[in-house]
Design a protein around this motif. Structure first.
Motif, short mmCIF file in Angstrom:
data_model
loop_
_atom_site.label_atom_id
_atom_site.label_comp_id
_atom_site.label_asym_id
_atom_site.label_seq_id
_atom_site.Cartn_x
_atom_site.Cartn_y
_atom_site.Cartn_z
N VAL A 1 1.05 -1.41 0.40
CA VAL A 1 -0.24 -0.15 0.23
C VAL A 1 1.25 0.63 -0.04
O VAL A 1 1.03 2.15 -0.61
N LEU A 2 1.41 1.31 0.19
CA LEU A 2 2.50 1.89 1.10
C LEU A 2 3.83 2.71 -0.28
O LEU A 2 3.84 3.29 -1.24
N LEU A 3 4.08 1.31 -0.84
CA LEU A 3 4.76 1.29 -2.20
C LEU A 3 4.15 1.84 -2.77
O LEU A 3 4.31 2.71 -4.59
N ASP A 4 2.60 1.02 -3.49
CA ASP A 4 1.79 1.96 -4.32
C ASP A 4 1.44 3.50 -4.53
O ASP A 4 1.04 4.58 -5.19
N ASP A 5 1.60 4.01 -2.90
CA ASP A 5 1.25 5.44 -2.58
C ASP A 5 2.55 6.29 -3.72
O ASP A 5 2.43 7.44 -3.72
N LEU A 6 3.74 5.43 -3.17
CA LEU A 6 4.90 6.52 -3.46
C LEU A 6 4.41 6.17 -5.12
O LEU A 6 5.01 7.43 -5.85
N LEU A 7 4.22 5.43 -5.79
CA LEU A 7 3.87 5.76 -7.15
C LEU A 7 3.41 6.39 -7.70
O LEU A 7 3.23 7.09 -8.26
N ALA A 8 1.78 6.09 -7.27
CA ALA A 8 0.59 7.11 -7.91
C ALA A 8 1.15 8.30 -7.21
O ALA A 8 0.42 9.46 -8.28
N GLN A 9 1.69 9.48 -6.34
CA GLN A 9 1.88 10.65 -6.51
C GLN A 9 2.63 10.94 -7.08
O GLN A 9 2.17 12.09 -7.87
N ALA A 10 4.06 9.71 -7.18
CA ALA A 10 4.54 10.85 -8.79
C ALA A 10 3.63 10.54 -9.21
O ALA A 10 4.50 11.94 -10.34
N ALA A 11 3.08 9.73 -9.93
CA ALA A 11 2.59 9.69 -11.76
C ALA A 11 1.27 10.63 -11.17
O ALA A 11 1.43 11.09 -12.50
N ALA A 12 1.19 10.65 -10.36
CA ALA A 12 -0.44 12.28 -10.19
C ALA A 12 0.20 13.40 -10.40
O ALA A 12 -0.24 14.27 -11.31
N LYS A 13 1.73 13.33 -10.49
CA LYS A 13 2.42 15.40 -10.01
C LYS A 13 2.86 15.49 -12.05
O LYS A 13 2.72 15.80 -12.85
N ALA A 14 3.39 13.69 -12.62
CA ALA A 14 3.50 14.23 -13.64
C ALA A 14 2.30 13.90 -14.88
O ALA A 14 2.37 14.55 -15.79
N ALA A 15 1.60 13.23 -14.87
CA ALA A 15 -0.13 13.67 -15.40
C ALA A 15 -0.72 14.78 -15.42
O ALA A 15 -1.40 15.37 -16.00
N GLY A 16 0.23 15.75 -14.36
CA GLY A 16 -1.20 17.01 -14.08
C GLY A 16 -1.91 16.98 -13.04
O GLY A 16 -3.20 17.67 -13.36
#
Length: 460
Positions: A332-347
């Motif tokens: 759940v924590l690894l997923d959140d790291l990926l999700a936060q970075a991806a959301a920033k990249a996606a705008g």
């Protein structure tokens, strides 16, 4: 464990200590080295209670590839140094010392121990058992300052554009106080950040997952798994444990008293003493004159630290080969790291930073899940974990204030080319490669495309 919430005065005092520090923590370790608490050669004596030491080399970090600039950062950090969870070990040690004193059975060395233990207990009670200490507040503040110094353009942009700095904690007092000390460090370095830093929010499913209902299978593993019970009992009952306990007791008590203690009583006393020994450096601000190093030899302290490390390894680390019960919940924590970075990249996210404050029980499984250095080797069922056959060390994997940081770098789009994004990871502030299945942008680089990480970490 007992968890006593800190008073506002205690939190304020801890932050005042933190804010008064005028040098980076790397320079501040000298006092701890004098006390034997944080020198690199002796860190294994303290296990996961070892005070924090940044592992990075300022000025020696790789530069991002040409055209890439930092646009986002996120971390997962353990709380800083703290008072011990409760007074049980101190009371147990003092009770035996009182009995010996009444019988005139203390050696010259043993007669010096009770005042030291009592001073440590007094300091812990003043902070609040389990609460962040002055040293812990300074660890967080200095880590924040170094983060800001590594990414000055990012934090100037965050401040100028009021990009949100999101703060999440487990809700436990020492994690909340750690978040406060960290953000105080950020604003000390860049006062304009104050308007961007959001009030901390609690997310137990993310940052205290080992205690949540969805991980009942893990809790059952701790409580009743026969393999776990057997391996820890086997390690505990090795002859070296009784030998170290006898040696410790023999240095503190006269022969008749020491011999009257059963083997179990000697072991209980020695292990309780080691718990205090390990906790003392974390309270170096509140108890600067406490020094428990004379009361345990290095040889004995290292054995007791190994026993503690074995528990951590099997309860929260890589544990048994072929079983993922101790670390799969960190997904759940690894997923959140990926999700936060991806959301920033996606705008889809305007956050400038996401800061998370948690516990060893979350850092250790996350390190195992990600295959971070020291956490890659589980133990074979027929070959129990030891310092000889496994690199896992609590003092390196999850010391106080341990942290994992991801920095997101972007390259602006050009004609016929979309924007590109790279991620760099720091582990306790040292540039760290992702697991071997992840390919960096070039050989020897610590930079990875975000798309590569989404692929190679998605099913970690």
């Amino acid at each position: 464990m007992k968890r006593t919430a800190p008073s506002s005065a205690v939190v304020a005092a801890s932050l005042a200590v933190s804010l008064a520090a005028g040098v980076l923590f790397t320079a501040g370790t000298a006092a701890a080295q004098e006390r034997g608490g944080a020198s690199r050669v002796d860190r294994d004596l303290y296990g996961t209670k070892a005070p924090y030491e940044p592992q990075g080399r300022p000025g020696r970090y790789q530069k991002a590839p040409k055209g890439f600039v930092p646009v986002f950062t996120e971390n997962v950090a353990r709380h800083g140094s703290r008072a011990m969870s409760d007074g049980e070990d101190g009371e147990a040690v003092l009770a035996v010392l009182r009995r010996a004193q009444e019988q005139g059975a203390l050696t010259e060395l043993g007669a010096r121990l009770a005042p030291q233990v009592q001073a440590l207990m007094t300091a812990a009670a003043a902070v609040g058992f389990g609460n962040l200490s002055g040293r812990g507040a300074d660890e967080q503040r200095q880590t924040a300052l170094r983060m800001e110094q590594r990414l000055p353009s990012l934090f100037r942009t965050i401040a100028a554009e009021r990009q949100p700095v999101v703060v999440e904690t487990s809700g436990v007092a020492r994690a909340v106080a750690s978040a406060g000390a960290f953000t105080a460090g950020l604003t000390a370095g860049e006062p304009a950040l104050a308007g961007a830093i959001k009030a901390p929010v609690t997310d137990k499913n993310l940052l205290y997952f080992h205690k949540q209902p969805q991980n009942a299978d893990y809790q059952a593993y701790l409580a009743s798994d026969p393999d776990l019970a057997a391996v820890l009992a086997g390690i505990e009952h090795r002859p070296r444990t009784a030998e170290a306990a006898r040696h410790t007791v023999g240095r503190l008590f006269r022969a008749g008293f020491a011999e009257a203690l059963s083997a179990d009583e000697q072991i209980a006393f020695a292990r309780a003493l080691h718990q205090l020994y390990s906790a003392a450096p974390d309270l170096s601000v509140e108890a600067p004159d406490v020094d428990l190093t004379p009361f345990l030899t290095t040889h004995d302290a290292r054995w007791f630290a190994y026993l503690d490390d074995a528990e951590e390894f099997y309860q929260s680390g890589p544990a048994f080969r072929g079983r993922a019960i101790t670390y799969r919940m960190a997904g759940v924590l690894l997923d959140d790291l990926l999700a936060q970075a991806a959301a920033k990249a996606a705008g889809t996210s305007g956050n400038g930073a996401v800061l998370r404050f948690t516990h060893a029980e979350e850092i250790e499984p996350l390190a195992a899940l990600m295959g971070l250095p020291g956490s890659t080797e589980p133990a074979d069922p027929d070959e129990p974990y030891s310092y000889r056959n496994n690199p896992w060390r609590g003092a390196e994997v999850s010391p106080m204030a341990a942290n994992i940081q991801w920095d997101l770098f972007a390259k602006a789009p050009a004609e016929g080319r979309p924007a590109a994004y790279l991620v760099r990871m720091l582990y306790n502030e040292k540039e760290t490669a992702f697991k071997s299945s992840c390919r960096p942008v070039s050989k020897g680089s610590y930079f990875y495309t975000l798309d590569e990480l989404k692929h190679c970490l998605a099913h970690a």
